[in-house]
Design a protein around this motif. Structure first.
Motif, PDB file in Angstrom:
ATOM      1  N   TYR A   1       2.700  34.380  41.766  1.00  0.00           N
ATOM      2  CA  TYR A   1       3.112  34.016  43.131  1.00  0.00           C
ATOM      3  C   TYR A   1       4.147  32.889  43.097  1.00  0.00           C
ATOM      4  O   TYR A   1       5.105  32.891  43.878  1.00  0.00           O
ATOM      5  N   TYR A   2       3.945  31.953  42.215  1.00  0.00           N
ATOM      6  CA  TYR A   2       4.876  30.823  42.103  1.00  0.00           C
ATOM      7  C   TYR A   2       6.261  31.296  41.656  1.00  0.00           C
ATOM      8  O   TYR A   2       7.293  30.880  42.215  1.00  0.00           O
ATOM      9  N   GLU A   3       6.304  32.185  40.682  1.00  0.00           N
ATOM     10  CA  GLU A   3       7.585  32.700  40.199  1.00  0.00           C
ATOM     11  C   GLU A   3       8.296  33.507  41.276  1.00  0.00           C
ATOM     12  O   GLU A   3       9.512  33.386  41.456  1.00  0.00           O
ATOM     13  N   ASN A   4       7.532  34.323  42.009  1.00  0.00           N
ATOM     14  CA  ASN A   4       8.140  35.091  43.099  1.00  0.00           C
ATOM     15  C   ASN A   4       8.677  34.170  44.188  1.00  0.00           C
ATOM     16  O   ASN A   4       9.741  34.432  44.770  1.00  0.00           O
ATOM     17  N   ASP A   5       7.945  33.109  44.450  1.00  0.00           N
ATOM     18  CA  ASP A   5       8.398  32.158  45.467  1.00  0.00           C
ATOM     19  C   ASP A   5       9.680  31.458  45.025  1.00  0.00           C
ATOM     20  O   ASP A   5      10.605  31.245  45.824  1.00  0.00           O
ATOM     21  N   ILE A   6       9.756  31.101  43.751  1.00  0.00           N
ATOM     22  CA  ILE A   6      10.963  30.464  43.230  1.00  0.00           C
ATOM     23  C   ILE A   6      12.156  31.418  43.298  1.00  0.00           C
ATOM     24  O   ILE A   6      13.268  31.027  43.699  1.00  0.00           O
ATOM     25  N   ASN A   7      11.936  32.683  42.922  1.00  0.00           N
ATOM     26  CA  ASN A   7      13.035  33.661  42.983  1.00  0.00           C
ATOM     27  C   ASN A   7      13.497  33.890  44.413  1.00  0.00           C
ATOM     28  O   ASN A   7      14.702  34.004  44.684  1.00  0.00           O
ATOM     29  N   GLU A   8      12.542  33.958  45.326  1.00  0.00           N
ATOM     30  CA  GLU A   8      12.904  34.158  46.731  1.00  0.00           C
ATOM     31  C   GLU A   8      13.695  32.962  47.263  1.00  0.00           C
ATOM     32  O   GLU A   8      14.690  33.128  47.969  1.00  0.00           O
ATOM     33  N   ALA A   9      13.249  31.766  46.901  1.00  0.00           N
ATOM     34  CA  ALA A   9      13.983  30.569  47.334  1.00  0.00           C
ATOM     35  C   ALA A   9      15.383  30.540  46.722  1.00  0.00           C
ATOM     36  O   ALA A   9      16.354  30.143  47.386  1.00  0.00           O
ATOM     37  N   SER A  10      15.504  30.974  45.465  1.00  0.00           N
ATOM     38  CA  SER A  10      16.821  31.012  44.819  1.00  0.00           C
ATOM     39  C   SER A  10      17.741  32.022  45.490  1.00  0.00           C
ATOM     40  O   SER A  10      18.932  31.761  45.700  1.00  0.00           O
ATOM     41  N   ASN A  11      17.186  33.188  45.860  1.00  0.00           N
ATOM     42  CA  ASN A  11      18.003  34.198  46.547  1.00  0.00           C
ATOM     43  C   ASN A  11      18.452  33.705  47.918  1.00  0.00           C
ATOM     44  O   ASN A  11      19.604  33.926  48.323  1.00  0.00           O
ATOM     45  N   ILE A  12      17.566  33.036  48.615  1.00  0.00           N
ATOM     46  CA  ILE A  12      17.931  32.496  49.931  1.00  0.00           C
ATOM     47  C   ILE A  12      19.034  31.444  49.771  1.00  0.00           C
ATOM     48  O   ILE A  12      19.985  31.390  50.557  1.00  0.00           O
ATOM     49  N   LYS A  13      18.907  30.626  48.740  1.00  0.00           N
ATOM     50  CA  LYS A  13      19.926  29.606  48.495  1.00  0.00           C
ATOM     51  C   LYS A  13      21.272  30.248  48.179  1.00  0.00           C
ATOM     52  O   LYS A  13      22.330  29.782  48.652  1.00  0.00           O
ATOM     53  N   LYS A  14      21.267  31.327  47.388  1.00  0.00           N
ATOM     54  CA  LYS A  14      22.514  32.012  47.068  1.00  0.00           C
ATOM     55  C   LYS A  14      23.135  32.620  48.323  1.00  0.00           C
ATOM     56  O   LYS A  14      24.351  32.559  48.521  1.00  0.00           O
ATOM     57  N   GLN A  15      22.298  33.218  49.183  1.00  0.00           N
ATOM     58  CA  GLN A  15      22.811  33.809  50.412  1.00  0.00           C
ATOM     59  C   GLN A  15      23.427  32.752  51.315  1.00  0.00           C
ATOM     60  O   GLN A  15      24.501  32.948  51.887  1.00  0.00           O
ATOM     61  N   VAL A  16      22.732  31.616  51.422  1.00  0.00           N
ATOM     62  CA  VAL A  16      23.262  30.539  52.255  1.00  0.00           C
ATOM     63  C   VAL A  16      24.574  30.014  51.680  1.00  0.00           C
ATOM     64  O   VAL A  16      25.544  29.768  52.409  1.00  0.00           O
ATOM     65  N   THR A  17      24.626  29.869  50.353  1.00  0.00           N
ATOM     66  CA  THR A  17      25.850  29.392  49.715  1.00  0.00           C
ATOM     67  C   THR A  17      26.998  30.380  49.906  1.00  0.00           C
ATOM     68  O   THR A  17      28.136  29.990  50.198  1.00  0.00           O
ATOM     69  N   THR A  18      26.698  31.674  49.777  1.00  0.00           N
ATOM     70  CA  THR A  18      27.728  32.700  49.963  1.00  0.00           C
ATOM     71  C   THR A  18      28.241  32.701  51.394  1.00  0.00           C
ATOM     72  O   THR A  18      29.450  32.788  51.635  1.00  0.00           O
ATOM     73  N   GLN A  19      27.319  32.609  52.351  1.00  0.00           N
ATOM     74  CA  GLN A  19      27.739  32.573  53.754  1.00  0.00           C
ATOM     75  C   GLN A  19      28.591  31.340  54.041  1.00  0.00           C
ATOM     76  O   GLN A  19      29.590  31.415  54.762  1.00  0.00           O
ATOM     77  N   TYR A  20      28.209  30.217  53.446  1.00  0.00           N
ATOM     78  CA  TYR A  20      28.984  28.995  53.661  1.00  0.00           C
ATOM     79  C   TYR A  20      30.385  29.132  53.069  1.00  0.00           C
ATOM     80  O   TYR A  20      31.377  28.732  53.686  1.00  0.00           O
ATOM     81  N   GLN A  21      30.480  29.722  51.869  1.00  0.00           N
ATOM     82  CA  GLN A  21      31.787  29.910  51.252  1.00  0.00           C
ATOM     83  C   GLN A  21      32.652  30.875  52.057  1.00  0.00           C
ATOM     84  O   GLN A  21      33.859  30.667  52.210  1.00  0.00           O
ATOM     85  N   GLU A  22      32.033  31.947  52.584  1.00  0.00           N
ATOM     86  CA  GLU A  22      32.791  32.883  53.400  1.00  0.00           C
ATOM     87  C   GLU A  22      33.301  32.214  54.680  1.00  0.00           C
ATOM     88  O   GLU A  22      34.449  32.400  55.074  1.00  0.00           O
TER      89      GLU A  22
END
Length: 393
Positions: free
Chosen positions: A246-267
Motif C-alpha cells: 500500500y505504501y509503494e502504491n501510494d508513493i507511485n500515485e503521489a509521484s504520478n500526480i506530481k508529474k501531471q501537475v508539473t506537466t500542466q504547469y509547464q504547458e
C-alpha cells in the motif's frame, strides 16, 4: 481510559488486559451486502471525528462497531448514515470525556456540512444506540490497533539502533518521525477490510515495524519490541508486506500526480510565453507601410508658396511702424511687397484663365504661428489693390 497510560506503572497490566480482551472479539466474516459502501462511510466517520477532535481510539472503535454491525445486517443507505452517527456517539461516550461527546445539534450540523441528507432526532438516535448495544451484548470494550500503538511506539527506538548504518544521534527526533509513519500505516489499516482478519495487537506491531523499515532503522525488529509485543518478525511478515505494498502504491500515485501537475504547469507556462511573444510581436512589429522619402507633387506645389506668403506677411508687419507704408504712404514699398508676393505665387505651368474669384485653404504644421489655416481670394491680388492683405487676422 487514562491519558498516556503507556507511561504509567499500570501500563503492563493494561496491555495484558487488552490482549486478553482481543481474544474474545467477534468474528468478522466480511459478508456485508453494503461492503462496497464501507470506504465512503469510513471517510464520513473520519471527517466527523476530526471535527470533534476525537482521539484515534474513538475513531477506530466507531469504525470497528460499524464493520461488525454491517457484517450482520442488510441496511439501506439512509439507515447506514444513522448507524454511523450512532457508532461514533457510542465510541465517544466510551473513550472521550463528556465535553467531547457530540450533541444532537452538532451531529445534524456536521451531516449538513458533509451533504448528508439525514436529519436525526433524539428518539431515533436513542433507539439505534440501544439496538447497537444489544447486538454487542452491552460490551464496548473492544481493543483496536489504536489502543496498542502508543504503547509499542514508546519503546520503538533503542540506544543500539542504527539509522542508515550510523548511530542515532537524536533518538527523540527519529521517534517523532517514526510516530508519523506508524499513524500513517494505522490509517491505512482501517481502509481495507482485509486487515480485520489480523489481531489488533499484531496490526499495531506491524505498523511500528513497517515504519522502521521505511525509515531505514536497523534492525527492523528488536528483541525489546519482540518481548513487549510477543510477536516475532515471522508473525508480522504477512501484515507488513501488505502495508508496504500500500505504501509503494501510494508513493507511485503521489509521484504520478506530481508529474501531471508539473506537466500542466509547464504547458501553461509555454502557452503564456507564446502569448507574450505574440503580443510583443504585434506591439513592436515593423510598420507595413514605407515612409515618404520625397514630398509629393501636391504637397510641394502648396508648401513653398505658402511659406513665401508668410514671409511676405512678416515683412509687412515689420513695416507696420510706418503708417504710410500700408495705408497711404510709400508706393515703392507696397509695389515691392506686391511684386514679391506675386512672384512667389507664379505657377510653374501656364495659368488658367479664371474669371470669378476662387478660394484656397491649406493646413500644415511647419511653424507654430497663427498662419495654420490660410484663406486667399483673387480679389486681394487684383489690380485695384497695391498692398498685401491681412489674410491671417
Amino acid at each position: 481510559m487514562e491519558e498516556q497510560w503507556w507511561k504509567g506503572e499500570l501500563a503492563e497490566d493494561i496491555h495484558h488486559t487488552l490482549r486478553m480482551k482481543e481474544l474474545k472479539l467477534p468474528l468478522y466474516k466480511a459478508c456485508s451486502p453494503q461492503i462496497g459502501m464501507r470506504r465512503y462511510f469510513i471517510d464520513v466517520l473520519t471527517v466527523l471525528s476530526n471535527h470533534c477532535n476525537h482521539c484515534p481510539t474513538t475513531r477506530h472503535l466507531a469504525i470497528y462497531l460499524l464493520d461488525l454491525f454491517m457484517d450482520r445486517y442488510d441496511m439501506t443507505a439512509k439507515q447506514l448514515y444513522i448507524i454511523s452517527f450512532a457508532c461514533l456517539l457510542l465510541a465517544s461516550k466510551f473513550e472521550e470525556k463528556e465535553d467531547k461527546v457530540p450533541k444532537l445539534e452538532l451531529l445534524n450540523n456536521l451531516a449538513y456540512m458533509c451533504k448528508v441528507n439525514v436529519v436525526l432526532n433524539k428518539q431515533d438516535l436513542l433507539t439505534i444506540e440501544v439496538l447497537l448495544l444489544e447486538n454487542f451484548n452491552w460490551n464496548l470494550c473492544m481493543p483496536t490497533p489504536a489502543h496498542y500503538i502508543d504503547y509499542y511506539l514508546y519503546v520503538s527506538v533503542g540506544e543500539a539502533d542504527l539509522h542508515n548504518g550510523w548511530p542515532i544521534t537524536s533518538p527523540t527526533k527519529v521517534k517523532d518521525f517514526l510516530e508519523k509513519y506508524a499513524y500513517y500505516f494505522l490509517d491505512f489499516s482501517v481502509q481495507d477490510p482485509t486487515f480485520l482478519h489480523f489481531r489488533p495487537s499484531l496490526i499495531a506491531a506491524a505498523c511500528v515495524c513497517a515504519s522502521r523499515i521505511c525509515m531505514q532503522v536497523s534492525p527492523a525488529w528488536t528483541m525489546q519490541l519482540e518481548f513487549l509485543t510477543c510477536y516475532s518478525l515471522e508473525h508480522l511478515a504477512q501484515c507488513i508486506e501488505m502495508m508496504l505494498i500500500y505504501y509503494e502504491n501510494d508513493i507511485n500515485e503521489a509521484s504520478n500526480i506530481k508529474k501531471q501537475v508539473t506537466t500542466q504547469y509547464q504547458e501553461q507556462e509555454a502557452v503564456g510565453n507564446l502569448s507574450y511573444q505574440a503580443t510583443t510581436q504585434v506591439l513592436f512589429q515593423q510598420p507595413s507601410y514605407h515612409p515618404l522619402t520625397q514630398h509629393s507633387a501636391t504637397l510641394s506645389q502648396f508648401q513653398w508658396p505658402v511659406q513665401d506668403l508668410c514671409s511676405a506677411y512678416r515683412e509687412s508687419l515689420q513695416q507696420a511702424h510706418r503708417p504710410s507704408s500700408l495705408l497711404a504712404g510709400s508706393t515703392d514699398s507696397s509695389l515691392r511687397s506686391y511684386s514679391a508676393l506675386q512672384a512667389s505665387l507664379q505657377p510653374s505651368a501656364p495659368a488658367l484663365p479664371i474669371q470669378t474669384p476662387f478660394a484656397m485653404q491649406v493646413a500644415f504644421g511647419t511653424e507654430h504661428r497663427h498662419c495654420i489655416s490660410t484663406v486667399c481670394g483673387t480679389s486681394y491680388f487684383s489690380d485695384n489693390h497695391s498692398y498685401a492683405a491681412g489674410c491671417f487676422d
